[in-house]
Design a protein around this motif. Structure first.
Motif, short mmCIF file in Angstrom:
data_model
loop_
_atom_site.label_atom_id
_atom_site.label_comp_id
_atom_site.label_asym_id
_atom_site.label_seq_id
_atom_site.Cartn_x
_atom_site.Cartn_y
_atom_site.Cartn_z
N SER A 11 4.55 7.52 -28.78
CA SER A 11 5.10 7.25 -28.06
C SER A 11 5.78 6.13 -27.75
O SER A 11 4.89 4.74 -28.15
N ARG A 12 6.80 5.70 -27.83
CA ARG A 12 7.67 4.45 -28.47
C ARG A 12 7.83 3.83 -27.17
O ARG A 12 8.29 2.60 -26.81
N SER A 13 8.41 4.27 -25.64
CA SER A 13 8.82 3.75 -25.05
C SER A 13 7.72 3.75 -23.93
O SER A 13 7.08 4.57 -23.62
N ARG A 28 9.04 4.50 -20.73
CA ARG A 28 8.62 6.25 -20.11
C ARG A 28 8.12 6.86 -20.35
O ARG A 28 7.53 7.87 -19.25
N GLU A 29 8.03 6.47 -21.76
CA GLU A 29 7.15 8.14 -22.70
C GLU A 29 6.01 8.18 -22.05
O GLU A 29 4.74 8.76 -21.85
N ASP A 78 13.13 2.45 -16.33
CA ASP A 78 11.67 1.78 -15.55
C ASP A 78 11.10 2.01 -15.31
O ASP A 78 10.01 1.81 -13.98
#
Length: 181
Positions: free
Chosen positions: A30-32, A34-35, A110
């Protein structure tokens, strides 16, 4: 998104080991924020379904840590409750329920995912630990007052209102905060 949906299906179908491994792999990829936060929410639900309540609490703490929030160990919860209670007293001073409920909505993704994460931590991980439930409720209320209301804020207000009334005997503020939720 497809891998996440697969992991979620595995969890729903009771294939807990597969889901747990897939969620771990997804966290690595996951990059974010949120994810990663949404995966931690799903992990809390997975552990709850497995009956692993400690795992659910760990996933909630891990998710909150992504946002820079450290939930103290159980023995430090009373002091944290006192500190958070004092901070909230200042934020709520003189604010009627209409002002709290009518506060602006959170705009940052966020901030919105933090509120969902905190609300889910209350639901999935804290009911067996009343002090943790109270602290998470207070963190969610403070976040909502600072950053705007979003999905999950109402649970924070209602839970905090119960603390104010039941544990603190402050029924006037409890009603104001509870009405906001």
């Amino acid at each position: 998104a497809l891998y996440r949906e697969r992991a979620e299906c595995d969890y729903i179908l009771g294939r807990f080991d597969e889901a747990e491994a897939e969620f771990a792999a997804l966290l690595d990829r996951s990059r974010s924020l949120r994810e990663r936060s949404e995966i931690q929410i799903l992990r809390m639900a997975l552990y709850q379904a497995k009956g692993d309540f400690s795992g659910s609490i760990r996933a909630g703490r891990d998710g909150l840590a992504l946002h820079g929030v450290t939930v103290p160990p159980d023995e430090e919860l009373p002091a944290a409750l006192t500190r958070e209670g004092e901070a909230l007293k200042l934020l709520l001073a003189g604010r009627p329920a209409a002002d709290i409920a009518g506060a602006p909505d959170a705009t940052s993704e966020d901030d919105k995912v933090f509120a969902r994460l905190c609300a889910n931590a209350i639901i999935y991980g804290s009911y067996g630990k009343p002090q943790l439930l109270q602290l998470l409720s207070m963190l969610l209320v403070r976040h909502s007052l600072d950053r705007g209301n979003s999905a999950g804020s109402a649970l924070g207000y209602a839970s905090y209102g119960m603390r104010l009334g039941g544990a603190m005997g402050d029924y006037v503020t409890a009603q104001e905060v509870g009405l906001a939720g």
